[in-house]
Every structure is written in C-alpha cells, then in structure tokens.
Design a protein around this motif. Sequence first.
Motif, PDB file in Angstrom:
ATOM      1  N   ASP A 105      -9.583  -2.366 -32.193  1.00  0.00           N
ATOM      2  CA  ASP A 105     -10.421  -3.481 -32.009  1.00  0.00           C
ATOM      3  C   ASP A 105     -10.889  -3.402 -30.390  1.00  0.00           C
ATOM      4  OD1 ASP A 105     -10.601  -4.199 -34.354  1.00  0.00           O
ATOM      5  OD2 ASP A 105      -8.893  -5.403 -34.459  1.00  0.00           O
ATOM      6  N   LEU A 106     -10.223  -2.727 -29.936  1.00  0.00           N
ATOM      7  CA  LEU A 106     -10.681  -2.511 -28.113  1.00  0.00           C
ATOM      8  C   LEU A 106     -11.832  -1.562 -28.597  1.00  0.00           C
ATOM      9  CD1 LEU A 106      -7.483  -2.903 -27.193  1.00  0.00           C
ATOM     10  CD2 LEU A 106      -8.888  -4.561 -27.424  1.00  0.00           C
ATOM     11  N   ARG A 107     -13.466  -1.934 -28.532  1.00  0.00           N
ATOM     12  CA  ARG A 107     -14.576  -0.894 -28.562  1.00  0.00           C
ATOM     13  C   ARG A 107     -14.767  -1.297 -27.330  1.00  0.00           C
ATOM     14  NH1 ARG A 107     -14.699   0.531 -33.194  1.00  0.00           N
ATOM     15  NH2 ARG A 107     -16.751   1.765 -32.507  1.00  0.00           N
ATOM     16  N   ALA A 108     -14.582  -2.263 -26.535  1.00  0.00           N
ATOM     17  CA  ALA A 108     -15.133  -3.218 -25.291  1.00  0.00           C
ATOM     18  C   ALA A 108     -14.404  -2.128 -23.695  1.00  0.00           C
ATOM     19  CB  ALA A 108     -16.287  -3.922 -24.813  1.00  0.00           C
ATOM     20  N   LEU A 109     -13.126  -1.521 -24.235  1.00  0.00           N
ATOM     21  CA  LEU A 109     -11.971  -1.333 -23.369  1.00  0.00           C
ATOM     22  C   LEU A 109     -12.614  -0.503 -22.272  1.00  0.00           C
ATOM     23  CD1 LEU A 109      -9.079  -2.243 -22.858  1.00  0.00           C
ATOM     24  CD2 LEU A 109      -8.197  -0.552 -23.972  1.00  0.00           C
ATOM     25  N   ARG A 110     -12.329  -0.645 -20.994  1.00  0.00           N
ATOM     26  CA  ARG A 110     -12.676   0.281 -19.876  1.00  0.00           C
ATOM     27  C   ARG A 110     -11.543   1.057 -19.645  1.00  0.00           C
ATOM     28  NH1 ARG A 110     -18.115  -0.561 -17.959  1.00  0.00           N
ATOM     29  NH2 ARG A 110     -19.612  -1.676 -19.463  1.00  0.00           N
ATOM     30  N   ALA A 111     -10.484   0.349 -19.039  1.00  0.00           N
ATOM     31  CA  ALA A 111      -9.146   1.184 -18.309  1.00  0.00           C
ATOM     32  C   ALA A 111      -8.011   0.566 -19.284  1.00  0.00           C
ATOM     33  CB  ALA A 111      -8.771   0.632 -16.805  1.00  0.00           C
ATOM     34  N   LEU A 112      -7.556   1.654 -19.406  1.00  0.00           N
ATOM     35  CA  LEU A 112      -6.050   1.281 -19.965  1.00  0.00           C
ATOM     36  C   LEU A 112      -4.925   2.359 -19.314  1.00  0.00           C
ATOM     37  CD1 LEU A 112      -4.060   0.969 -21.866  1.00  0.00           C
ATOM     38  CD2 LEU A 112      -4.481   2.891 -23.794  1.00  0.00           C
ATOM     39  N   HIS A 113      -3.797   1.079 -18.845  1.00  0.00           N
ATOM     40  CA  HIS A 113      -2.576   1.713 -18.558  1.00  0.00           C
ATOM     41  C   HIS A 113      -1.542   2.108 -18.922  1.00  0.00           C
ATOM     42  CE1 HIS A 113      -4.784   1.841 -13.990  1.00  0.00           C
ATOM     43  NE2 HIS A 113      -5.419   0.688 -14.863  1.00  0.00           N
ATOM     44  N   LEU A 114      -0.637   2.903 -19.397  1.00  0.00           N
ATOM     45  CA  LEU A 114       0.548   3.512 -20.230  1.00  0.00           C
ATOM     46  C   LEU A 114       1.416   4.140 -19.607  1.00  0.00           C
ATOM     47  CD1 LEU A 114      -1.489   3.896 -23.875  1.00  0.00           C
ATOM     48  CD2 LEU A 114       0.324   2.203 -23.175  1.00  0.00           C
ATOM     49  N   ASP A 115       0.938   3.871 -17.904  1.00  0.00           N
ATOM     50  CA  ASP A 115       2.230   4.975 -17.491  1.00  0.00           C
ATOM     51  C   ASP A 115       3.385   4.222 -17.211  1.00  0.00           C
ATOM     52  OD1 ASP A 115       0.091   3.077 -15.906  1.00  0.00           O
ATOM     53  OD2 ASP A 115       1.542   3.573 -14.289  1.00  0.00           O
ATOM     54  N   GLY A 116       4.442   4.508 -17.111  1.00  0.00           N
ATOM     55  CA  GLY A 116       6.016   4.058 -17.015  1.00  0.00           C
ATOM     56  C   GLY A 116       6.382   4.531 -17.748  1.00  0.00           C
ATOM     57  N   ASN A 117       5.744   4.483 -18.919  1.00  0.00           N
ATOM     58  CA  ASN A 117       6.888   4.512 -21.247  1.00  0.00           C
ATOM     59  C   ASN A 117       8.226   5.414 -21.136  1.00  0.00           C
ATOM     60  OD1 ASN A 117       5.670   1.462 -21.164  1.00  0.00           O
ATOM     61  ND2 ASN A 117       4.261   2.485 -20.380  1.00  0.00           N
ATOM     62  N   ARG A 118       8.080   5.486 -22.645  1.00  0.00           N
ATOM     63  CA  ARG A 118       8.536   6.152 -22.725  1.00  0.00           C
ATOM     64  C   ARG A 118       8.061   7.175 -23.507  1.00  0.00           C
ATOM     65  NH1 ARG A 118      14.483   2.816 -23.240  1.00  0.00           N
ATOM     66  NH2 ARG A 118      14.843   2.809 -20.575  1.00  0.00           N
ATOM     67  N   LEU A 119       6.754   7.402 -23.650  1.00  0.00           N
ATOM     68  CA  LEU A 119       6.015   8.233 -25.394  1.00  0.00           C
ATOM     69  C   LEU A 119       5.859   9.347 -24.897  1.00  0.00           C
ATOM     70  CD1 LEU A 119       2.966   6.019 -24.346  1.00  0.00           C
ATOM     71  CD2 LEU A 119       4.169   5.716 -25.787  1.00  0.00           C
ATOM     72  N   THR A 120       6.735  10.000 -26.164  1.00  0.00           N
ATOM     73  CA  THR A 120       7.094  11.342 -26.377  1.00  0.00           C
ATOM     74  C   THR A 120       5.912  12.631 -27.325  1.00  0.00           C
ATOM     75  OG1 THR A 120       8.394  11.086 -28.623  1.00  0.00           O
ATOM     76  CG2 THR A 120       9.409  10.963 -26.595  1.00  0.00           C
ATOM     77  N   SER A 121       5.158  11.506 -27.448  1.00  0.00           N
ATOM     78  CA  SER A 121       3.961  11.909 -28.025  1.00  0.00           C
ATOM     79  C   SER A 121       2.557  11.083 -28.768  1.00  0.00           C
ATOM     80  CB  SER A 121       4.203  13.093 -29.664  1.00  0.00           C
ATOM     81  OG  SER A 121       4.305  11.928 -30.276  1.00  0.00           O
ATOM     82  N   LEU A 122       1.751  11.811 -28.074  1.00  0.00           N
ATOM     83  CA  LEU A 122       0.306  11.113 -28.395  1.00  0.00           C
ATOM     84  C   LEU A 122      -0.523  11.537 -30.118  1.00  0.00           C
ATOM     85  CD1 LEU A 122      -1.054   8.735 -26.907  1.00  0.00           C
ATOM     86  CD2 LEU A 122      -2.533  10.044 -25.896  1.00  0.00           C
ATOM     87  N   GLY A 123      -0.530  11.036 -31.081  1.00  0.00           N
ATOM     88  CA  GLY A 123      -1.413  11.797 -32.471  1.00  0.00           C
ATOM     89  C   GLY A 123      -2.672  10.914 -32.044  1.00  0.00           C
TER      90      GLY A 123
END
Length: 628
Positions: A105-123
Amino acid sequence: MAVLPLLLCLLPLAPASSPPQPATPSPCPRRCRCQTQSLPLSVLCPGAGLLFVPPSLDRRAAELRLADNFIATVRRRDLANMTGLLHLSLSRNTIRHVAAGAFADLRALRALHLDGNRLTSLGEGQLRGLVNLRHLILSNNQLAALAAGALDDCAETLEDLDLSYNNLEQLPWEALGRLGNVNTLGLDHNLLASVPAGAFSRLHKLARLDMTSNRLTTIPPDPLFSRLPLLARPRGSPASALVLAFGGNPLHCNCELVWLRRLAREDDLEACASPPALGGRYFWAVGEEEFVCEPPVVTHRSPPLAVPAGLPAALRCRAVGDPEPRVRWVSPQGRLLGNSSRARAFPNGTLELLVTEPGDGGIFTCIAANAAGEATAAVELTVGPPPPPQLANSTSCDPPRDGDPDALTPPSAASVSASAKAADAGPPTDRGVQVTEHGATAALVQWPDQRRIPGIRMYQIQYNSSADDILVYRMIPADSSSFLLTDLASGRTYDLCVLAVYEDGATGLTATRPVGCHRFSTEPALRPCGTPHAPFLGGTMIIALGGVIVASVLVFIFVLLMRYKVHGGQPPGKAKAPAPVSSVCSQTNGALGPTLAPPAPEPATPRAHTVVQLDCEPWGPSHKPTGP
C-alpha cells in the motif's frame, strides 16, 4: 405564479449545510512523538523499545521512524492503508522476516531504510508495490540471496541502492542491469568473487560504484568504464565522473587488468595479490608491461578409449595457463559440445557421454583458451558393438584356484581378446613391459633388465585406471625386474608405464628414461558364496559361550553334593559331636550295684575326656552307710 414568490421567501429559512469536519486523528502511540498539528504528519518512535509496529498509527502520516527498536517481523497489516507515507525508517531493529506484500500500500514511498537488521534473503514479493521508491538501504544485514525479481517494481525509479556489508556471493546481474536511473550502487564488503562482463553497461547515470573488500580477482572491461573518466576521490571530481572503488580485493594482476591500469587515477589504495612476482605491490605502481598472461598448455588428456555401444564414456582434458584456461570440446563432426541430453561438459574439462552410439566414434578435439591464446589436443574414441547380455544366474560361485578370490590366474581367452582389442584401439603396447598374470585386484608386471643404463638408481611405475585420471606411482629398487601390484580395482582397464630413474653423467641431475608401457584389464570380481554372515557368527559364539558357562556351573554343583554326602551330611572340616552320656550309678559298700548296659561301640574318634560309669543313688541326712 403565486407559488414562486412564496418559495423564494422560504429559501432563506432553510438551514445552511455544515462544512466537512476534519477526520479525528488517531492517538499517538505510547513512547512516540507525533506531529499532527501541521502537514506533513509524522510519527517518531526511535529507541522506544517497541517489539512490533504499533497498531494505532495515524494512517495519514507521511513520515514514520521506527529505528533502534526490537521489531522482529513486519506483517502485512502493520502498514496497511498508509498510502501517503513518503519516508519509512526501520533501521537497527532485529527484523528477520518481511511478509510478502507488507509494503504493497506504500505506493508513494520514496525512501525505505532496512539497514542494521537480520534479513537473510529478499524475495520477489517483499518489495511489491514500491513503484515510486528512490532510496533503498539494505546494508549491514545478513543477506545471502537476492531474488531476480525483487527490484522489479522500483527498477525504473531507484536512484540509490546500498547492499554493503552483507554475505552476497552472487547477484542477479540482469536485474541490476535494468536500474537505468541509479546513481549510487554500494556492493562493498560482500563475498562477490566475479562480475560478468557488461554488467554495468546500461547504468548510464551511475556516478559511484563501490566494490571494496570483496573476493574479486579481476574486473572485466565495461563500456561504462571506457566512456567515463575514473577518479579515486569523489571530492573535486566533475559531475560526469564515475567514482570506482575496488580496493581490498585479491586482484590478480595480469593482462586482463591492463585496461584498468591505463586509466588515470589519483590514489595508491589498490594492491596486487598475485602472481607472486607482483604480490603486495601497489596496483598503480606496476608498469603496464608487467601485466602479462601465459598461453594455455594442455598437461593431460585421456588416452585413446574403446567402449562398447550403449555404455558411458568420459573424455578428460586438463590445461594450465594464466588466466586459467576454459576448456571446450568439439565433436568429430565439428560441432561444439555442451550440456545436453546425451552429454555433460564439466568446468574441470571433462566431457561425459552418457550413452555412446556407433556414430560417436572418431577424434574429439579439446580446446583450451584464455586471454593469451589457445591450445588444442585430440582424443580418440572407438565405439564397438554392444556387449552380449549377461544372465542373472551366469555368475559362478566356484572358488578360484588356491582358494583366494584375488589369486593371480593366467588371463582367459576372452580377457586376452578384450585386451588385444583395447591395445588395438589404444597406443601400441611396448613388448619390453609385460603383465603376465593378473586377477581381480592384482597384477604381476615384468620388464627387461636395464642395468646397462649407467648410473641407474631405481625404477618408477606409473599407472592409472580408465575410470579416473589420478596417476599412482611406485618406486622399485634397481635390481628388480618385476613387481606385484595389489591395489587394483576389479573390472577396469589400466594404462601402465615403467621408467628407469638414473643420474645423468653430463649434467649430474636425475633423469628418467621410459622402459615401456602396457595396457591391461583386471578380471571382474566374483560373487562370494557360502560366507557366513556376521550376525550368524555372532549368535553362534554367544550360544557356545553360554553353554560352557552352564556346564561349568552344573559340574560345580555336582562336586559340592558329592562332598556333602561323603561327610555324612555334615559340612566338610567339622568333627562329629559326641553322643550324650546316660545316667549311671556308682559303686557303694563294695558291692556292685545295677548298671546299665554298656553303650554301643562308637567309631574311633578323638575324645577330649574319659567317661566313668557310676551307680548313683540319692544322698541325704537319713542315709547311713552300711559297713561290712
């Protein structure tokens, strides 16, 4: 007509419609600060100790900061209906999972910060819906895989992509190549070992490319690099300059990096890791003439092979060079061979024909090529008639001669015929070296005496099986003319050569001289018959041991019973108790009183005292002795 003035008079009396009231803002989440008095609306919750995204968020917010918390999962409903959100920060949480469609639903989003987490893969579905995203920060995670379609929705708008400090060994280079508007691409501090040629050719707006601290040994030339000048430091560089950083990689400084050395740089940060002559030297301090390559040389190839139709065949080719050459195969008909339903080509230079046909025979050509040139070698393959069918009960169970399944036996007529065919298909066999006897796992090798060679020290036997290309060496004393090989595999064809090792009188160095070669086949292994199984042997031993123990216990009990019976029911070692003594009367007045009959004689046993028989009568004050 009179009704119209009446209606006009009543209109001012109608109540005016009330203006629309603004929607009631949602309450600000606990421990958060909310800016709802003026636009744009923002919700600020950094370091609030949150374990999940607050459910009471104002869905009209344009900025949402949830950094430095303990959020582990982003669910589909957490950010639903936030269509006006422009900036979302989830940095430095413990996020391991992002649900598919969580940002839909975030169709207007310009910046997304997901740094410093524990994600192992991105589907492919996790970033779905971000059609206006410009800045995507995924650094300092544990990413090991990035799906090919993960960036499809934002490929045309993305300007900044940061994948640094992850565990990426491979990347979807095709997907990255579609990021036509990207300005900054951070790939540093990963595990990338190679970059395909032309991976960045379509990134026309790329201004900074960081590949520092990976495992790159070379960087292929790219049209992007040749069009734009490369400068080391971004400060002071023109707007059209491309900043390329590739320090901290184990660069192999050969002719493949000459193109990079010819570009103007302003730093000495990059260094060569190999070859040994250039290891440790600064990349920009090495002269162009020192960036050299070595043409390939074929070091090993399969000997001529002969296989029956319908069986697999493996053709091997090994080559060395700098850079490492790539091996390809060409069929006898001139076709370039690769992976197919009937053949497999391996990176190590092996070509495997899964099922051979009579038309497959001929000369196969191995081509080893690198940046310095190419080398070729021919391998001959002969495809014979298919082998006769073998019946299931045709295997004999009779023990071989001397009772040893691996005993050396003279070759049978069939094996001699097979050996002769193999010899005809392969190189001519030297008559100086003979394999006179061979069994399933052993063979006797003989060769003529070579003492005529001055300074001979020893003999060397080299042999390998047709099923692999590993050479086995045996060192034999100089006074020997035969050797028994006992480590062979059954049912295989071997190529064997004998070399004489001697000291060259002219140079004083050790040299070798071939004595001869021979090809032979070992006998197929016979199926063992009548061999008891291990469980059967173990059960028999347990039963026998139990029988011995039971017999010993019974004998011991029988001996105890016999000893008990011999000693009259008394335990052995104890004397029999004396019989009780009857009352007797003593002699009075010289006359013999009545006495009891003497007791029955007893067995002679040791006595501790003597028993005297007396005639005893009652004794009292009225009793008077009688005289004579």
